[in-house]
Design a protein around this motif. Structure first.
Motif, PDB file in Angstrom:
ATOM      1  N   LEU A  93       0.855  -1.183   0.000  1.00 20.39           N
ATOM      2  CA  LEU A  93       0.000   0.000   0.000  1.00 20.39           C
ATOM      3  C   LEU A  93       0.893   1.237   0.000  1.00 20.39           C
ATOM      4  CD1 LEU A  93      -2.870   1.131   0.187  1.00 20.39           C
ATOM      5  CD2 LEU A  93      -2.714   0.952   2.664  1.00 20.39           C
ATOM      6  N   GLY A  94       0.927   1.919  -1.153  1.00 19.23           N
ATOM      7  CA  GLY A  94       1.816   3.071  -1.308  1.00 19.23           C
ATOM      8  C   GLY A  94       1.159   4.338  -0.833  1.00 19.23           C
ATOM      9  N   PRO A  95       1.676   5.491  -1.149  1.00 16.68           N
ATOM     10  CA  PRO A  95       2.892   5.677  -1.942  1.00 16.68           C
ATOM     11  C   PRO A  95       4.145   5.344  -1.137  1.00 16.68           C
ATOM     12  CG  PRO A  95       2.094   7.783  -1.122  1.00 16.68           C
ATOM     13  CD  PRO A  95       1.093   6.754  -0.702  1.00 16.68           C
ATOM     14  N   ALA A  96       5.302   5.579  -1.738  1.00 19.31           N
ATOM     15  CA  ALA A  96       6.553   5.361  -1.019  1.00 19.31           C
ATOM     16  C   ALA A  96       6.529   6.198   0.263  1.00 19.31           C
ATOM     17  CB  ALA A  96       7.715   5.781  -1.905  1.00 19.31           C
ATOM     18  N   GLY A  97       7.154   5.695   1.313  1.00 22.89           N
ATOM     19  CA  GLY A  97       7.214   6.462   2.561  1.00 22.89           C
ATOM     20  C   GLY A  97       6.167   6.031   3.582  1.00 22.89           C
ATOM     21  N   THR A  98       5.308   5.053   3.232  1.00 23.93           N
ATOM     22  CA  THR A  98       4.309   4.574   4.195  1.00 23.93           C
ATOM     23  C   THR A  98       4.940   3.516   5.110  1.00 23.93           C
ATOM     24  OG1 THR A  98       3.630   2.892   2.627  1.00 23.93           O
ATOM     25  CG2 THR A  98       2.323   4.906   2.643  1.00 23.93           C
ATOM     26  N   PRO A 116       4.402   0.129  -5.360  1.00 26.87           N
ATOM     27  CA  PRO A 116       3.390   0.820  -4.551  1.00 26.87           C
ATOM     28  C   PRO A 116       2.020   0.758  -5.217  1.00 26.87           C
ATOM     29  CG  PRO A 116       4.991   2.408  -5.490  1.00 26.87           C
ATOM     30  CD  PRO A 116       5.413   1.041  -5.929  1.00 26.87           C
ATOM     31  N   CYS A 117       0.982   0.386  -4.456  1.00 19.86           N
ATOM     32  CA  CYS A 117      -0.383   0.276  -4.999  1.00 19.86           C
ATOM     33  C   CYS A 117      -1.287   1.297  -4.307  1.00 19.86           C
ATOM     34  CB  CYS A 117      -0.940  -1.125  -4.751  1.00 19.86           C
ATOM     35  SG  CYS A 117      -0.023  -2.406  -5.608  1.00 19.86           S
ATOM     36  N   ALA A 118      -2.404   1.619  -4.972  1.00 16.88           N
ATOM     37  CA  ALA A 118      -3.294   2.667  -4.455  1.00 16.88           C
ATOM     38  C   ALA A 118      -4.206   2.155  -3.340  1.00 16.88           C
ATOM     39  CB  ALA A 118      -4.132   3.223  -5.598  1.00 16.88           C
ATOM     40  N   SER A 119      -4.381   0.848  -3.230  1.00 19.39           N
ATOM     41  CA  SER A 119      -5.292   0.313  -2.208  1.00 19.39           C
ATOM     42  C   SER A 119      -4.858  -1.089  -1.818  1.00 19.39           C
ATOM     43  CB  SER A 119      -6.718   0.249  -2.766  1.00 19.39           C
ATOM     44  OG  SER A 119      -6.736  -0.656  -3.854  1.00 19.39           O
ATOM     45  N   ILE A 120      -5.426  -1.569  -0.705  1.00 18.16           N
ATOM     46  CA  ILE A 120      -5.154  -2.947  -0.265  1.00 18.16           C
ATOM     47  C   ILE A 120      -5.696  -3.918  -1.317  1.00 18.16           C
ATOM     48  CG2 ILE A 120      -5.718  -4.659   1.524  1.00 18.16           C
ATOM     49  CD1 ILE A 120      -5.633  -2.409   3.579  1.00 18.16           C
ATOM     50  N   GLY A 135       2.876  -9.740  -1.869  1.00 19.47           N
ATOM     51  CA  GLY A 135       2.230  -8.501  -1.454  1.00 19.47           C
ATOM     52  C   GLY A 135       2.390  -8.381   0.053  1.00 19.47           C
ATOM     53  N   VAL A 136       2.451  -7.155   0.557  1.00 22.20           N
ATOM     54  CA  VAL A 136       2.532  -6.942   2.002  1.00 22.20           C
ATOM     55  C   VAL A 136       1.346  -6.063   2.398  1.00 22.20           C
ATOM     56  CG1 VAL A 136       3.864  -5.812   3.833  1.00 22.20           C
ATOM     57  CG2 VAL A 136       5.032  -7.255   2.163  1.00 22.20           C
ATOM     58  N   VAL A 137       0.478  -6.587   3.280  1.00 18.49           N
ATOM     59  CA  VAL A 137      -0.733  -5.858   3.668  1.00 18.49           C
ATOM     60  C   VAL A 137      -0.857  -5.782   5.198  1.00 18.49           C
ATOM     61  CG1 VAL A 137      -2.145  -6.260   1.605  1.00 18.49           C
ATOM     62  CG2 VAL A 137      -2.033  -8.033   3.349  1.00 18.49           C
ATOM     63  N   PRO A 138      -1.336  -4.632   5.714  1.00 18.49           N
ATOM     64  CA  PRO A 138      -1.501  -4.525   7.169  1.00 18.49           C
ATOM     65  C   PRO A 138      -2.658  -5.396   7.616  1.00 18.49           C
ATOM     66  CG  PRO A 138      -2.439  -2.599   6.094  1.00 18.49           C
ATOM     67  CD  PRO A 138      -1.800  -3.424   5.005  1.00 18.49           C
ATOM     68  N   ALA A 213      -6.079   9.377   2.042  1.00 17.71           N
ATOM     69  CA  ALA A 213      -5.805   7.981   1.642  1.00 17.71           C
ATOM     70  C   ALA A 213      -4.661   7.330   2.403  1.00 17.71           C
ATOM     71  CB  ALA A 213      -5.534   7.925   0.154  1.00 17.71           C
ATOM     72  N   SER A 214      -3.624   8.100   2.725  1.00 15.56           N
ATOM     73  CA  SER A 214      -2.489   7.527   3.462  1.00 15.56           C
ATOM     74  C   SER A 214      -1.764   8.665   4.174  1.00 15.56           C
ATOM     75  CB  SER A 214      -1.520   6.828   2.510  1.00 15.56           C
ATOM     76  OG  SER A 214      -0.872   7.785   1.700  1.00 15.56           O
ATOM     77  N   ASN A 215      -0.927   8.300   5.147  1.00 13.89           N
ATOM     78  CA  ASN A 215      -0.143   9.329   5.832  1.00 13.89           C
ATOM     79  C   ASN A 215       0.861   9.967   4.874  1.00 13.89           C
ATOM     80  OD1 ASN A 215      -1.518   8.589   8.076  1.00 13.89           O
ATOM     81  ND2 ASN A 215       0.153   7.377   8.958  1.00 13.89           N
ATOM     82  N   ALA A 216       1.394   9.170   3.953  1.00 19.05           N
ATOM     83  CA  ALA A 216       2.360   9.720   2.998  1.00 19.05           C
ATOM     84  C   ALA A 216       1.674  10.755   2.107  1.00 19.05           C
ATOM     85  CB  ALA A 216       2.961   8.600   2.166  1.00 19.05           C
ATOM     86  N   GLU A 217       0.414  10.479   1.755  1.00 14.93           N
ATOM     87  CA  GLU A 217      -0.349  11.452   0.960  1.00 14.93           C
ATOM     88  C   GLU A 217      -0.543  12.740   1.779  1.00 14.93           C
ATOM     89  OE1 GLU A 217      -1.215  11.974  -1.926  1.00 14.93           O
ATOM     90  OE2 GLU A 217      -2.954  13.312  -1.860  1.00 14.93           O
ATOM     91  N   ALA A 218      -0.801  12.597   3.087  1.00 17.54           N
ATOM     92  CA  ALA A 218      -0.942  13.777   3.954  1.00 17.54           C
ATOM     93  C   ALA A 218       0.363  14.574   3.949  1.00 17.54           C
ATOM     94  CB  ALA A 218      -1.295  13.340   5.374  1.00 17.54           C
ATOM     95  N   ALA A 219       1.497  13.865   4.012  1.00 19.05           N
ATOM     96  CA  ALA A 219       2.798  14.546   4.014  1.00 19.05           C
ATOM     97  C   ALA A 219       3.002  15.287   2.692  1.00 19.05           C
ATOM     98  CB  ALA A 219       3.917  13.526   4.242  1.00 19.05           C
ATOM     99  N   ARG A 220       2.599  14.648   1.608  1.00 18.53           N
ATOM    100  CA  ARG A 220       2.728  15.305   0.288  1.00 18.53           C
ATOM    101  C   ARG A 220       1.878  16.576   0.247  1.00 18.53           C
ATOM    102  NH1 ARG A 220       0.387  16.299  -4.041  1.00 18.53           N
ATOM    103  NH2 ARG A 220      -1.551  15.306  -3.388  1.00 18.53           N
TER     104      ARG A 220
END
Ligand SMILES: O=C(O)C(=O)C[C@]1(C(=O)O)C=C[C@@H](O)C=C1
Length: 356
Positions: A93-98, A116-120, A135-138, A213-220
């Motif tokens: 589950l991307g983007p990079a940095g998650t 990096p994928c947009a969703s689980i 694949g690696v999923v939480p 969508a993700s914390n990395a997106e928030a950082a962006r």
């Protein structure tokens, strides 16, 4: 000072030359392993073997380097050797940095192709289609509980769980300037907002919270807009050149997230394994109690029990159960055989080495 340093640095140079020679030898042997595997079409990534190597180095570590640090080094050595056989592609589950990306590197080292994928859902699709090898999923967070989307997708997937990895999750509040001046909204993934709610209520009760969508997106987003603060890992903050307003704001200092590795590979026993399964029972009194009786009877320890509504309009549930041991262990095999007899639905998700 320099006179004292010089001979020490000479020693380090000599040792480095030996390490390099040994690494090169190890690499050549890994290439041979690769040829043998290619002849028999055997899988390149062997989680049980890697787990044994990493446990072994911790057991034999003479110090002064810390076990975790020595394991990180050996993780990378194996990753580089594995890449000589084949560079595996890992979806997450991307983007990079998650944190998912961090989990990928903790499990596979850095000599891989990250996808990096947009969703689980997309991680599952890429792995099922074979676009990604793994694949690696939480799957669960220590403060927020199960990641429901992952549980739902595990139910129907054609992939199996071949590994697990757990990482500490530390959240920081970050902005472009490193201060909260002019900030009107805090963005983060909904899980992260939930994991920091007590801290936010105390320190910034009036600032709007927005799930993205993700914390990395928030950082962006924060990197482009000074009115936005992001909650994310410092790794993501560095990537987007954010300043830290406050580090470690998660309410639980021991906050961790557990991920599972999905793929087509059935992992062999490593000596310390977990097995994950999903069960459903007929809707009658005492059914859950009866269902689980074989686990205790065969001396198998249950490490996790989670329920999810079956979503067929009645009060029926799927139970996600993790036990200690591997499906090939005699006591686990016997317990599962009996569980299966009493279950309306039964699926083994996989057996895999316990995470470091
Ligand atoms: O032992 C193997 O099967 C190898 O391919 C070697 C090696 C290693 O570098 O130690 C590399 C990849 C596997 O995942 C496990 C171990």
């Amino acid at each position: 000072m320099t006179d004292k340093l010089k001979p020490l640095r000479q020693q380090i140079d000599e040792i480095d030359a030996q390490i390099l020679e040994l690494l090169s030898r190890r690499g050549r042997v890994a290439q041979e392993v690769g040829h043998v595997k290619a002849e028999t079409n055997a899988p390149v990534f062997r989680p049980e073997r890697e787990a044994q190597v990493l446990r072994g180095v911790a057991d034999r570590n003479p110090g002064p380097l810390k076990n975790g640090d020595v394991q990180t080094i050996f993780r990378e050595i194996m990753s580089a050797c594995r890449a000589l056989e084949k560079r595996v592609t890992v979806a997450y589950l991307g983007p990079a940095g998650t944190f998912s990306e961090e989990a990928v590197y903790k499990q596979f080292g850095s000599a891989i192709e990250g996808m990096p994928c947009a969703s689980i859902d997309e991680v599952f699709r890429a792995t099922e289609a074979g676009t990604a090898d793994f694949g690696v999923v939480p799957v669960e967070n220590s403060s927020e509980g199960a990641i429901n989307r992952t549980l739902d997708l595990l139910l129907g997937t054609t992939t199996v769980i071949s590994g697990e990895v757990s990482i500490p999750v530390h959240h920081s509040l970050m902005t472009r300037t490193g201060t909260m001046e002019g900030v009107t909204v805090v963005c983060a993934h909904s899980q992260a907002l939930a994991q920091c709610q007590v801290w936010l209520n105390l320190h910034h009760p009036d600032i709007e919270r927005r799930a993205v969508a993700s914390n990395a997106e928030a950082a962006r987003m924060a990197s482009q807009d000074p009115s936005i603060a992001a909650i994310a890992s410092e790794m993501a903050g560095e990537q987007y050149k954010l300043g830290v307003v406050e580090a470690h704001i998660q309410d639980d200092p021991h906050n961790r997230t557990r991920f599972v590795v999905i793929g087509k590979l059935h992992t062999n026993p490593s000596g310390r394994d977990h097995t994950s399964l999903v069960l459903a029972v007929p809707n009658k009194a005492g059914a859950v109690y009866d269902l689980l009786a074989p686990v205790a009877k065969h001396g198998v320890s249950m490490t996790r029990f989670e329920s999810r509504p079956a979503r067929i309009g009645t009060w029926e549930y799927y139970f996600y159960v993790d036990v200690e041991g591997h499906v090939q262990d005699a006591n686990v095999a016997r317990a599962l055989e009996e569980l299966k007899q009493n279950a309306a639905f039964f699926k083994v998700l996989g057996s895999y080495p316990v995470s470091l």
